[in-house]
Design an enzyme around this catalytic site. Sequence first.
Site, PDB file in Angstrom:
ATOM      1  CG  HIS A  51      21.909  58.916  60.955  1.00  0.00           C
ATOM      2  ND1 HIS A  51      23.006  59.628  61.425  1.00  0.00           N
ATOM      3  CD2 HIS A  51      21.395  58.025  61.266  1.00  0.00           C
ATOM      4  CE1 HIS A  51      22.784  58.886  61.991  1.00  0.00           C
ATOM      5  NE2 HIS A  51      22.964  57.920  62.327  1.00  0.00           N
ATOM      6  CG  HIS A  53      25.891  54.788  60.673  1.00  0.00           C
ATOM      7  ND1 HIS A  53      26.506  55.831  61.620  1.00  0.00           N
ATOM      8  CD2 HIS A  53      23.996  54.867  61.490  1.00  0.00           C
ATOM      9  CE1 HIS A  53      25.772  55.648  61.762  1.00  0.00           C
ATOM     10  NE2 HIS A  53      24.610  55.886  62.443  1.00  0.00           N
ATOM     11  CD  GLN A  56      25.641  50.717  61.667  1.00  0.00           C
ATOM     12  OE1 GLN A  56      24.334  50.100  61.098  1.00  0.00           O
ATOM     13  NE2 GLN A  56      25.947  51.241  61.853  1.00  0.00           N
ATOM     14  NE  ARG A  77      25.705  49.189  72.099  1.00  0.00           N
ATOM     15  CZ  ARG A  77      25.473  49.574  73.387  1.00  0.00           C
ATOM     16  NH1 ARG A  77      25.642  51.317  73.217  1.00  0.00           N
ATOM     17  NH2 ARG A  77      26.288  49.098  73.766  1.00  0.00           N
ATOM     18  CE1 TYR A 116      29.957  53.009  64.486  1.00  0.00           C
ATOM     19  CE2 TYR A 116      28.229  54.439  64.319  1.00  0.00           C
ATOM     20  CZ  TYR A 116      28.424  53.642  63.658  1.00  0.00           C
ATOM     21  OH  TYR A 116      27.797  52.230  63.949  1.00  0.00           O
ATOM     22  CG  HIS A 202      28.103  58.196  68.990  1.00  0.00           C
ATOM     23  ND1 HIS A 202      26.339  57.608  69.531  1.00  0.00           N
ATOM     24  CD2 HIS A 202      27.304  57.415  68.245  1.00  0.00           C
ATOM     25  CE1 HIS A 202      25.695  56.466  69.163  1.00  0.00           C
ATOM     26  NE2 HIS A 202      26.455  56.443  68.055  1.00  0.00           N
ATOM     27  CG  HIS A 228      22.480  58.457  67.186  1.00  0.00           C
ATOM     28  ND1 HIS A 228      23.836  58.640  66.923  1.00  0.00           N
ATOM     29  CD2 HIS A 228      21.841  58.076  66.205  1.00  0.00           C
ATOM     30  CE1 HIS A 228      24.306  57.487  65.583  1.00  0.00           C
ATOM     31  NE2 HIS A 228      23.105  57.078  65.419  1.00  0.00           N
ATOM     32  CG  HIS A 265      17.037  56.990  66.209  1.00  0.00           C
ATOM     33  ND1 HIS A 265      16.883  57.228  65.068  1.00  0.00           N
ATOM     34  CD2 HIS A 265      18.567  57.675  65.516  1.00  0.00           C
ATOM     35  CE1 HIS A 265      18.007  56.516  64.346  1.00  0.00           C
ATOM     36  NE2 HIS A 265      19.200  56.494  64.892  1.00  0.00           N
ATOM     37  CG  ASP A 316      20.246  54.597  60.933  1.00  0.00           C
ATOM     38  OD1 ASP A 316      21.678  54.314  61.424  1.00  0.00           O
ATOM     39  OD2 ASP A 316      19.620  54.846  63.090  1.00  0.00           O
TER      40      ASP A 316
END
Length: 449
Positions: A51, A53, A56, A77, A116, A202, A228, A265, A316
Amino acid sequence: MRKLVFSEALLPDGWRRDVRIEIQADGRIASVTPDAEPGRLVALPGLPNLHSHAFQRGMAGLTEHAGDSEDSFWTWRELMYRFLAHLTPDDVEAIATLAYAEMLEAGFTRVGEFHYLHHAPDGSRYADHAEMAARIAAAAATTGINLTLLPCFYAHGEIGGAPPVPGQRRFLNDLDSFAALAEGSRRAIAALPGATFGLAPHSLRAATIEEIRAVRAMAHRDEPLHIHAAEQVKEVEAAQRILGQPPIAALLDAGLVDARTCLIHATHGTAAELARVADARAVIGLCPVTESNLGDGTFPAISYRAASGRFGVGTDSNVLISAPAELRTLEYSQRLAHRTRNALAPRGGSTAVALWQAALTGGAQALAAAPAGIAPGAFADLVLLDPAAPALAARHGDRILDSLVFAARDGAISEVWVRGARVVEAGAHPARAAAERRVAAVLTRILAA
């Protein structure tokens, strides 16, 4: 055939000495022969990072300043939305290249990219609907990491189908446009060696049960479904209020959890829910470093493992990328919660070996990458350690891996091989320096604005 030899290697049935591995031209292992001939380095199977992203990674360290109100995942967020609003396709490729190089240096040989960030900053589509997926594929090609691309379906702002907020406009698709995006994303990785594919509604915050069922129907045979679930208490409370049950129970009752499912998670899953997940042979994707950084909570790993639950680990938010750190943080979370030691080890067994083997098996299942490990038929995805390194000196078998996970500093990993080709040498990936320069220029442009 390419031949590699090792002083020790962690095989599916445990440690063996003087191991010879023969590798086919396609990068798969043809044979593994213990007690064959001595080598210098120690071989571990590379771990899947189930997992990520990738973008980030560019905002790591930017959310550690307290706000005027209590900080949480939800305040984090908002900063993430502000950051991603500035990213171009070139930026995303640069950041992903750096993140993937770091993953390889840190013991991961496959990444599941939960992708995403699909559209332009104003929400409009690029001329190539799958432009951003192609940039992720390009980063994987540059670094040599195995990629499992998981394009994400995102349509709503909250459980129950609430309208999305402006910060989410780069993510949004309806079912028809997502079907086209998925096909474009499959094409983007078609020529990428070692690549696999899956789909990722998502969360119940971003997709309804009916939409998740429709996305699942778009998957080809054996393609996994990642989602998630129960990451935040607020999410669980909203699901209970609007759906009449918590998120994991809702997915289970809808028939959406089976061996092709990876629940990301699941931090606030109940004992009854997690027992059902284990019975369904699904995988839970744990991201202990990110979950700690965001203050999400502690997953009940001891009871889940006792139920024979399957799990893998992921990075993540990529705030700090390290396969050993993910396993160490998972174990330490259980020690703190239960005031014990070696919480996730079998009686008389090694904690690090138990965690590494479980994360290998669960991650490979979740990323459609089985078989995995140092075994015939699997890709030769290898993490090599120098037994002369101070943290590993005079250690053998279990103690080598225990020391890597719990006592070694950065640099303990000497080489990494993916599909039978060396991609990290002397602890460094050859693409990292250039990627660092590109990312520094991106961040200077964004942060100086």
